[in-house]
Write a protein that holds these residues in place. Structure first.
Motif, mmCIF file in Angstrom:
data_model
loop_
_atom_site.group_PDB
_atom_site.id
_atom_site.type_symbol
_atom_site.label_atom_id
_atom_site.label_comp_id
_atom_site.label_asym_id
_atom_site.label_seq_id
_atom_site.Cartn_x
_atom_site.Cartn_y
_atom_site.Cartn_z
ATOM 1 N N ARG A 47 24.311 30.209 6.287
ATOM 2 C CA ARG A 47 25.241 31.325 6.069
ATOM 3 C C ARG A 47 25.165 32.327 7.220
ATOM 4 N NH1 ARG A 47 25.525 32.511 -0.385
ATOM 5 N NH2 ARG A 47 26.834 30.706 -0.713
ATOM 6 N N ILE A 48 23.934 32.644 7.634
ATOM 7 C CA ILE A 48 23.784 33.635 8.702
ATOM 8 C C ILE A 48 24.401 33.107 9.999
ATOM 9 C CG2 ILE A 48 22.097 34.844 10.133
ATOM 10 C CD1 ILE A 48 20.264 34.787 7.560
ATOM 11 N N SER A 49 24.109 31.825 10.333
ATOM 12 C CA SER A 49 24.669 31.283 11.570
ATOM 13 C C SER A 49 26.189 31.179 11.456
ATOM 14 C CB SER A 49 24.054 29.922 11.888
ATOM 15 O OG SER A 49 24.248 29.025 10.827
ATOM 16 N N GLY A 50 26.691 30.913 10.243
ATOM 17 C CA GLY A 50 28.143 30.865 10.045
ATOM 18 C C GLY A 50 28.782 32.211 10.298
ATOM 19 N N LEU A 51 28.154 33.284 9.779
ATOM 20 C CA LEU A 51 28.657 34.641 10.020
ATOM 21 C C LEU A 51 28.679 34.944 11.520
ATOM 22 C CD1 LEU A 51 26.949 36.783 7.236
ATOM 23 C CD2 LEU A 51 29.385 36.384 7.541
ATOM 24 N N LEU A 52 27.587 34.564 12.220
ATOM 25 C CA LEU A 52 27.522 34.808 13.662
ATOM 26 C C LEU A 52 28.652 34.072 14.382
ATOM 27 C CD1 LEU A 52 23.702 34.591 14.412
ATOM 28 C CD2 LEU A 52 25.177 36.581 14.651
ATOM 29 N N LEU A 53 28.876 32.814 13.986
ATOM 30 C CA LEU A 53 29.903 32.020 14.658
ATOM 31 C C LEU A 53 31.291 32.636 14.463
ATOM 32 C CD1 LEU A 53 28.651 28.397 13.936
ATOM 33 C CD2 LEU A 53 28.730 29.571 16.129
ATOM 34 N N VAL A 54 31.529 33.221 13.281
ATOM 35 C CA VAL A 54 32.816 33.891 13.057
ATOM 36 C C VAL A 54 32.991 35.020 14.072
ATOM 37 C CG1 VAL A 54 34.140 35.315 11.459
ATOM 38 C CG2 VAL A 54 32.966 33.302 10.623
ATOM 39 N N LEU A 55 31.875 35.769 14.311
ATOM 40 C CA LEU A 55 31.956 36.883 15.252
ATOM 41 C C LEU A 55 32.243 36.396 16.679
ATOM 42 C CD1 LEU A 55 29.002 39.114 14.027
ATOM 43 C CD2 LEU A 55 31.423 39.322 13.508
ATOM 44 N N PHE A 56 31.854 35.152 16.986
ATOM 45 C CA PHE A 56 32.056 34.650 18.339
ATOM 46 C C PHE A 56 33.488 34.179 18.586
ATOM 47 C CE2 PHE A 56 27.362 34.225 18.523
ATOM 48 C CZ PHE A 56 27.198 34.980 19.668
ATOM 49 N N VAL A 57 34.276 34.034 17.539
ATOM 50 C CA VAL A 57 35.662 33.598 17.741
ATOM 51 C C VAL A 57 36.459 34.608 18.575
ATOM 52 C CG1 VAL A 57 37.807 32.937 16.604
ATOM 53 C CG2 VAL A 57 35.643 32.150 15.681
ATOM 54 N N PRO A 58 36.410 35.926 18.209
ATOM 55 C CA PRO A 58 37.101 36.899 19.066
ATOM 56 C C PRO A 58 36.545 36.920 20.486
ATOM 57 C CG PRO A 58 36.405 37.944 17.020
ATOM 58 C CD PRO A 58 35.837 36.561 17.007
ATOM 59 N N LEU A 59 35.216 36.713 20.613
ATOM 60 C CA LEU A 59 34.610 36.720 21.949
ATOM 61 C C LEU A 59 35.162 35.577 22.798
ATOM 62 C CD1 LEU A 59 32.326 37.984 23.758
ATOM 63 C CD2 LEU A 59 30.919 36.083 22.996
ATOM 64 N N TYR A 60 35.268 34.384 22.202
ATOM 65 C CA TYR A 60 35.796 33.234 22.935
ATOM 66 C C TYR A 60 37.245 33.497 23.352
ATOM 67 C CZ TYR A 60 37.447 28.495 23.913
ATOM 68 O OH TYR A 60 38.001 27.395 24.507
ATOM 69 N N LEU A 61 37.991 34.103 22.427
ATOM 70 C CA LEU A 61 39.400 34.399 22.710
ATOM 71 C C LEU A 61 39.510 35.376 23.873
ATOM 72 C CD1 LEU A 61 41.960 33.468 21.469
ATOM 73 C CD2 LEU A 61 41.963 35.454 19.987
ATOM 74 N N TRP A 62 38.622 36.389 23.868
ATOM 75 C CA TRP A 62 38.616 37.397 24.930
ATOM 76 C C TRP A 62 38.231 36.747 26.260
ATOM 77 C CZ3 TRP A 62 34.171 39.596 27.477
ATOM 78 C CH2 TRP A 62 34.493 40.667 28.303
ATOM 79 N N LEU A 63 37.235 35.859 26.219
ATOM 80 C CA LEU A 63 36.815 35.157 27.433
ATOM 81 C C LEU A 63 37.934 34.266 27.965
ATOM 82 C CD1 LEU A 63 33.125 34.104 26.699
ATOM 83 C CD2 LEU A 63 33.923 35.577 28.550
ATOM 84 N N LEU A 64 38.584 33.528 27.053
ATOM 85 C CA LEU A 64 39.702 32.660 27.452
ATOM 86 C C LEU A 64 40.794 33.485 28.119
ATOM 87 C CD1 LEU A 64 40.726 30.095 24.708
ATOM 88 C CD2 LEU A 64 39.945 29.658 27.013
ATOM 89 N N HIS A 65 41.085 34.622 27.487
ATOM 90 C CA HIS A 65 42.107 35.523 27.994
ATOM 91 C C HIS A 65 41.765 35.940 29.423
ATOM 92 C CE1 HIS A 65 45.553 38.030 27.504
ATOM 93 N NE2 HIS A 65 44.891 39.152 27.689
ATOM 94 N N GLY A 66 40.491 36.297 29.632
ATOM 95 C CA GLY A 66 40.059 36.727 30.950
ATOM 96 C C GLY A 66 40.028 35.582 31.947
ATOM 97 N N MET A 67 39.457 34.449 31.541
ATOM 98 C CA MET A 67 39.244 33.355 32.478
ATOM 99 C C MET A 67 40.550 32.698 32.913
ATOM 100 S SD MET A 67 35.709 31.582 31.084
ATOM 101 C CE MET A 67 36.457 30.875 29.663
ATOM 102 N N THR A 68 41.601 32.818 32.083
ATOM 103 C CA THR A 68 42.883 32.215 32.456
ATOM 104 C C THR A 68 43.831 33.251 33.065
ATOM 105 O OG1 THR A 68 43.722 32.561 30.224
ATOM 106 C CG2 THR A 68 42.762 30.420 30.701
ATOM 107 N N GLY A 69 43.342 34.499 33.232
ATOM 108 C CA GLY A 69 44.181 35.547 33.816
ATOM 109 C C GLY A 69 44.140 35.506 35.339
ATOM 110 N N SER A 70 44.193 36.691 35.953
ATOM 111 C CA SER A 70 44.164 36.762 37.415
ATOM 112 C C SER A 70 42.761 36.375 37.907
ATOM 113 C CB SER A 70 44.499 38.189 37.856
ATOM 114 O OG SER A 70 43.486 39.072 37.417
#
Lengths: 143, 120
Positions: A47-70
């Motif tokens: 459960r704890i690792s599942g909660l952590l992984l949920v928090l990483f979804v926005p982080l991955y999205l933010w990273l993707l956004h940055g890495m595919t930008g300029s």
């Protein structure tokens, strides 16, 4: 005979008046009641690792956004990954993912009816927890 | 006598259980990939052009779409069970599960917008 419905006692019964309706649902796993066993630790850690992984979804999205930008956005994301906070996030992400993955496979096999004996469940709980510790050490060395 | 049930108890829950496992199988295959992608960027093994080559194609968009759908289904079921187990107050449960759905849908739409916009 008494029949419990929604916390009330219905039907004939001398203690009908004294029963109160549930204000609390069942709280499982009831960590304060059961003995600490590898299986319960494995369950709570899932459960704890599942909660952590949920928090990483926005982080991955933010990273993707940055890495595919300029190109500047890319180097910003790259620099963030190499910052102490970025390294710590990567480590935590890796450990949570490895654990949730392994214990998830364990849960799926239990659902399928494999290795359901008490001894096997305890052994497999120890194995997945051990893998997580191993991944934690390896990632800490490599990152 | 009229009986009222607690929210959620009117259904067997087997559908939720099944969907959570189905999403788990999809995630077991797909979820490690983004992690390895980030690690590849971290180690410098993949530069931005290499990354765009990996991401800017139909297969990658399709896999990312499947990934976010499975993530939302799996995370929704998982968090719902945690709320139901540790939050006795029905009001809090309904509020949190409702907000969770709104936030997850928002992220899902943002995610889809980003991945289908790669490369223009």
């Amino acid at each position: 005979m008494q029949c419990y419905k929604f916390g009330h006692v219905t039907g004939e019964g001398s203690d009908m008046k004294r029963r109160k309706p549930f204000s609390h649902g069942p709280q499982s796993p009831a960590a304060s009641i059961y003995r600490w066993r590898p299986t319960m630790i494995a369950s709570l850690a899932h459960r704890i690792s599942g909660l952590l992984l949920v928090l990483f979804v926005p982080l991955y999205l933010w990273l993707l956004h940055g890495m595919t930008g300029s190109p500047e956005d890319f180097s910003d994301a790259y620099d963030w990954l190499h910052s102490p906070l970025g390294k710590m996030s990567l480590w935590l992400l890796g450990v949570a993912l490895a654990y949730h993955f392994c214990n998830g496979l364990r849960f799926l096999s239990l659902d399928a009816g494999w290795c359901e004996s008490r001894a096997m469940m305890r052994l497999s709980a120890r194995v997945v927890l051990g893998i997580a510790v191993l991944v934690a050490i390896v990632l800490a060395v490599l990152l | 006598m009229k009986l009222t049930k607690e929210p959620g108890s009117a259904r067997s829950g087997i559908g939720d259980w099944y969907w959570q496992r189905l999403a788990a199988v999809v995630l077991a295959v797909l979820l490690p990939l983004p992690f390895f992608l980030i690690i590849a960027v971290y180690t410098g093994g993949v530069d931005q052009l290499g990354l765009l080559d990996l991401l800017d194609n139909f297969v990658s968009r399709l896999l990312h779409t499947l990934l976010i759908l499975a993530l939302i289904v799996h995370a929704y079921m998982g968090l719902k069970v945690i709320f139901e187990d540790y939050l006795p107050q029905i009001g809090w449960r309904v509020t949190l599960i409702g907000s969770m759905l709104v936030v997850m849908s928002g992220f899902g739409i943002w995610w889809l917008a980003i991945i289908w916009a790669w490369g223009g």
